[in-house]
Scaffold this active site. Structure first.
Site, PDB file in Angstrom:
ATOM      1  N   GLY A 110       0.807  -1.218   0.000  1.00 44.70           N
ATOM      2  CA  GLY A 110       0.000   0.000   0.000  1.00 44.70           C
ATOM      3  C   GLY A 110       0.839   1.266   0.000  1.00 44.70           C
ATOM      4  O   GLY A 110       0.382   2.323  -0.453  1.00 44.70           O
ATOM      5  N   GLU A 113       1.675   1.775  -3.505  1.00 41.18           N
ATOM      6  CA  GLU A 113       0.425   2.200  -4.164  1.00 41.18           C
ATOM      7  C   GLU A 113       0.107   3.670  -3.860  1.00 41.18           C
ATOM      8  O   GLU A 113      -0.357   4.404  -4.735  1.00 41.18           O
ATOM      9  CB  GLU A 113      -0.723   1.287  -3.716  1.00 41.18           C
ATOM     10  CG  GLU A 113      -0.559  -0.129  -4.260  1.00 41.18           C
ATOM     11  CD  GLU A 113      -1.580  -1.098  -3.703  1.00 41.18           C
ATOM     12  OE1 GLU A 113      -1.542  -1.360  -2.471  1.00 41.18           O
ATOM     13  OE2 GLU A 113      -2.423  -1.583  -4.458  1.00 41.18           O
ATOM     14  N   GLU A 133       2.755  -8.285  -1.844  1.00 39.38           N
ATOM     15  CA  GLU A 133       1.520  -8.917  -1.357  1.00 39.38           C
ATOM     16  C   GLU A 133       1.495 -10.426  -1.570  1.00 39.38           C
ATOM     17  O   GLU A 133       0.903 -11.160  -0.775  1.00 39.38           O
ATOM     18  CB  GLU A 133       0.293  -8.283  -2.040  1.00 39.38           C
ATOM     19  CG  GLU A 133      -0.053  -6.893  -1.545  1.00 39.38           C
ATOM     20  CD  GLU A 133       0.718  -5.783  -2.232  1.00 39.38           C
ATOM     21  OE1 GLU A 133       1.663  -6.076  -2.992  1.00 39.38           O
ATOM     22  OE2 GLU A 133       0.387  -4.604  -2.019  1.00 39.38           O
TER      23      GLU A 133
HETATM   24  N1  COA Z   1       1.898  -3.872   8.836  1.00 38.33           N
HETATM   25  C1  COA Z   1       1.983  -3.909  10.165  1.00 38.33           C
HETATM   26  N2  COA Z   1       3.139  -3.824  10.829  1.00 38.33           N
HETATM   27  C2  COA Z   1       4.258  -3.693  10.098  1.00 38.33           C
HETATM   28  C3  COA Z   1       4.239  -3.646   8.696  1.00 38.33           C
HETATM   29  C4  COA Z   1       2.990  -3.729   8.058  1.00 38.33           C
HETATM   30  N3  COA Z   1       2.870  -3.668   6.734  1.00 38.33           N
HETATM   31  N4  COA Z   1       5.506  -3.531   8.250  1.00 38.33           N
HETATM   32  C5  COA Z   1       6.290  -3.504   9.338  1.00 38.33           C
HETATM   33  N5  COA Z   1       5.535  -3.598  10.447  1.00 38.33           N
HETATM   34  C6  COA Z   1       6.000  -3.614  11.838  1.00 38.33           C
HETATM   35  C7  COA Z   1       6.639  -4.958  12.182  1.00 38.33           C
HETATM   36  O1  COA Z   1       5.637  -5.895  12.541  1.00 38.33           O
HETATM   37  C8  COA Z   1       7.522  -4.569  13.321  1.00 38.33           C
HETATM   38  O2  COA Z   1       6.723  -4.453  14.488  1.00 38.33           O
HETATM   39  P1  COA Z   1       7.236  -5.137  15.880  1.00 38.33           P
HETATM   40  O3  COA Z   1       8.442  -4.327  16.249  1.00 38.33           O
HETATM   41  O4  COA Z   1       6.064  -4.923  16.788  1.00 38.33           O
HETATM   42  O5  COA Z   1       7.545  -6.573  15.584  1.00 38.33           O
HETATM   43  C9  COA Z   1       7.987  -3.158  12.953  1.00 38.33           C
HETATM   44  O6  COA Z   1       7.049  -2.668  11.996  1.00 38.33           O
HETATM   45  C10 COA Z   1       9.370  -3.136  12.308  1.00 38.33           C
HETATM   46  O7  COA Z   1       9.363  -4.055  11.220  1.00 38.33           O
HETATM   47  P2  COA Z   1      10.396  -5.279  11.099  1.00 38.33           P
HETATM   48  O8  COA Z   1       9.775  -6.298  10.188  1.00 38.33           O
HETATM   49  O9  COA Z   1      10.824  -5.735  12.434  1.00 38.33           O
HETATM   50  O10 COA Z   1      11.605  -4.543  10.378  1.00 38.33           O
HETATM   51  P3  COA Z   1      12.658  -5.179   9.373  1.00 38.33           P
HETATM   52  O11 COA Z   1      13.699  -4.145   9.168  1.00 38.33           O
HETATM   53  O12 COA Z   1      13.093  -6.521   9.826  1.00 38.33           O
HETATM   54  O13 COA Z   1      11.847  -5.366   7.986  1.00 38.33           O
HETATM   55  C11 COA Z   1      10.309  -4.747   6.254  1.00 38.33           C
HETATM   56  C12 COA Z   1      11.304  -4.259   7.324  1.00 38.33           C
HETATM   57  C13 COA Z   1       9.619  -3.527   5.674  1.00 38.33           C
HETATM   58  C14 COA Z   1      11.076  -5.480   5.141  1.00 38.33           C
HETATM   59  C15 COA Z   1       9.288  -5.694   6.894  1.00 38.33           C
HETATM   60  O14 COA Z   1       8.728  -5.036   8.022  1.00 38.33           O
HETATM   61  C16 COA Z   1       8.166  -6.100   5.993  1.00 38.33           C
HETATM   62  O15 COA Z   1       8.334  -6.967   5.143  1.00 38.33           O
HETATM   63  N6  COA Z   1       6.977  -5.487   6.180  1.00 38.33           N
HETATM   64  C17 COA Z   1       5.795  -5.850   5.452  1.00 38.33           C
HETATM   65  C18 COA Z   1       5.836  -5.350   4.042  1.00 38.33           C
HETATM   66  C19 COA Z   1       4.610  -5.820   3.297  1.00 38.33           C
HETATM   67  O16 COA Z   1       4.422  -7.005   3.060  1.00 38.33           O
HETATM   68  N7  COA Z   1       3.772  -4.867   2.911  1.00 38.33           N
HETATM   69  C20 COA Z   1       2.599  -5.148   2.150  1.00 38.33           C
HETATM   70  C21 COA Z   1       1.448  -5.413   3.027  1.00 38.33           C
HETATM   71  S1  COA Z   1       0.026  -5.843   2.052  1.00 38.33           S
END
Ligand code: COA
Length: 256
Positions: A110, A113, A133
């Site tokens: 998102g 997007e 996604e």
């Molecule tokens: N929704 C909810 N929480 C999210 C989030 C999301 N899209 N992206 C990150 N967070 C949260 C994590 O759960 C984490 O929370 P916590 O500390 O309570 O565990 C915090 O943000 C930090 O993220 P973290 O994953 O620990 O950092 P990282 O450096 O290891 O990885 C990303 C960063 C962006 C690569 C990884 O967070 C990620 O893949 N996020 C989801 C991306 C995604 O799939 N987006 C599309 C959703 S449809």
């Protein structure tokens, strides 16, 4: 006034910062409410000559929809969420003054997007774009299946959407997803420099240019996206994908 947004006036421009840094500025229901309120009733017509949207902190623009809210979705509520996201991003896309995304880190799902709904994108050196996604058993639901091919072409859009791969700022610029790249921390000032140039032009001409360019891109694909998002939300794989993310493990797909 806005629980999840910080607003700052800079001369004749508005800086909007999405402010949920602990969740990497993920788009939850409240962010959508705040964005729609801001862009429909919160700003008067031509109150500003341009708007910059960025993310709080130095890690993320927006790391996607809030995956923690996904677990409560069923097919109907997923379709409503997708339609709501599409509608909000269309308001941004159709906005009468230019809106530039200052991408200061992850712009995923998102977040990518939202950046694509803006009229232009400036990528800081640590920007990362992607539509991950499929890693969650779902598809982009806020217009990404339509705007990504519009911006970078069908072939590359297929590749990014089907692999879920992330790309860096240089690659995003090379394929036309980012209009420009800049040093980290200079995303907002770079966006403002473009807005200042546009602000020297006739406001109604800018408004009509935005409308006319967008008019060529309306299509039925948005409906297919909502339906696909809704159907996938009732699958076992979608629950597994969201649960695996929260439990910080790899998902086990069953194809159901
Ligand atoms: N929704 C909810 N929480 C999210 C989030 C999301 N899209 N992206 C990150 N967070 C949260 C994590 O759960 C984490 O929370 P916590 O500390 O309570 O565990 C915090 O943000 C930090 O993220 P973290 O994953 O620990 O950092 P990282 O450096 O290891 O990885 C990303 C960063 C962006 C690569 C990884 O967070 C990620 O893949 N996020 C989801 C991306 C995604 O799939 N987006 C599309 C959703 S449809």
């Amino acid at each position: 006034m806005y629980e999840t947004l910080l607003l700052k006036e800079i001369d004749q421009f508005l800086l909007v910062t999405i402010n949920r840094p602990k969740s990497l500025n993920a788009l939850n229901v409240q962010v959508f409410t705040d964005l729609i309120n801001l862009f429909t009733t919160g700003i008067k017509k031509f109150q500003y000559r341009g708007i910059v949207i960025t993310g709080s902190g130095d890690r993320a623009f927006v790391a996607g929809a809030d995956i923690k809210e996904f677990l409560t979705l069923d097919s109907d509520s997923a379709m409503s969420l997708s339609k709501r996201g599409q509608d909000i991003f269309t308001v941004i896309e159709q906005y009468h003054v230019p809106i530039i995304a200052a991408v200061n880190g992850f712009a995923l799902g998102g977040g990518c997007e939202l950046a694509m709904a803006c009229h232009m994108r400036i990528a800081g050196a640590n920007a990362k774009f992607g539509q991950p996604e499929v890693n969650l058993g779902i598809i982009p639901g806020y217009g990404g299946t339509q705007r990504l091919p519009q911006l970078i072409g069908k072939s590359k859009a297929m590749e990014l959407t089907l692999t879920g791969d992330m790309i860096n700022a240089t690659e995003a610029h090379r394929i036309g997803l980012a209009n420009a790249i800049c040093e980290a921390d200079e995303e907002v000032s770079s966006a403002l420099a473009i807005l200042k140039k546009i602000a020297k032009k006739a406001p109604l001409a800018i408004q009509k240019a935005i409308e006319a360019i967008n008019a060529g891109y309306a299509g039925s694909g948005y409906t297919a996206e909502v339906e696909g998002f809704g159907r996938l939300a009732q699958t076992k794989d979608f629950r597994e994908g969201a649960t695996a993310f929260i439990e910080k493990r790899k998902p086990n797909w069953v194809g159901e």
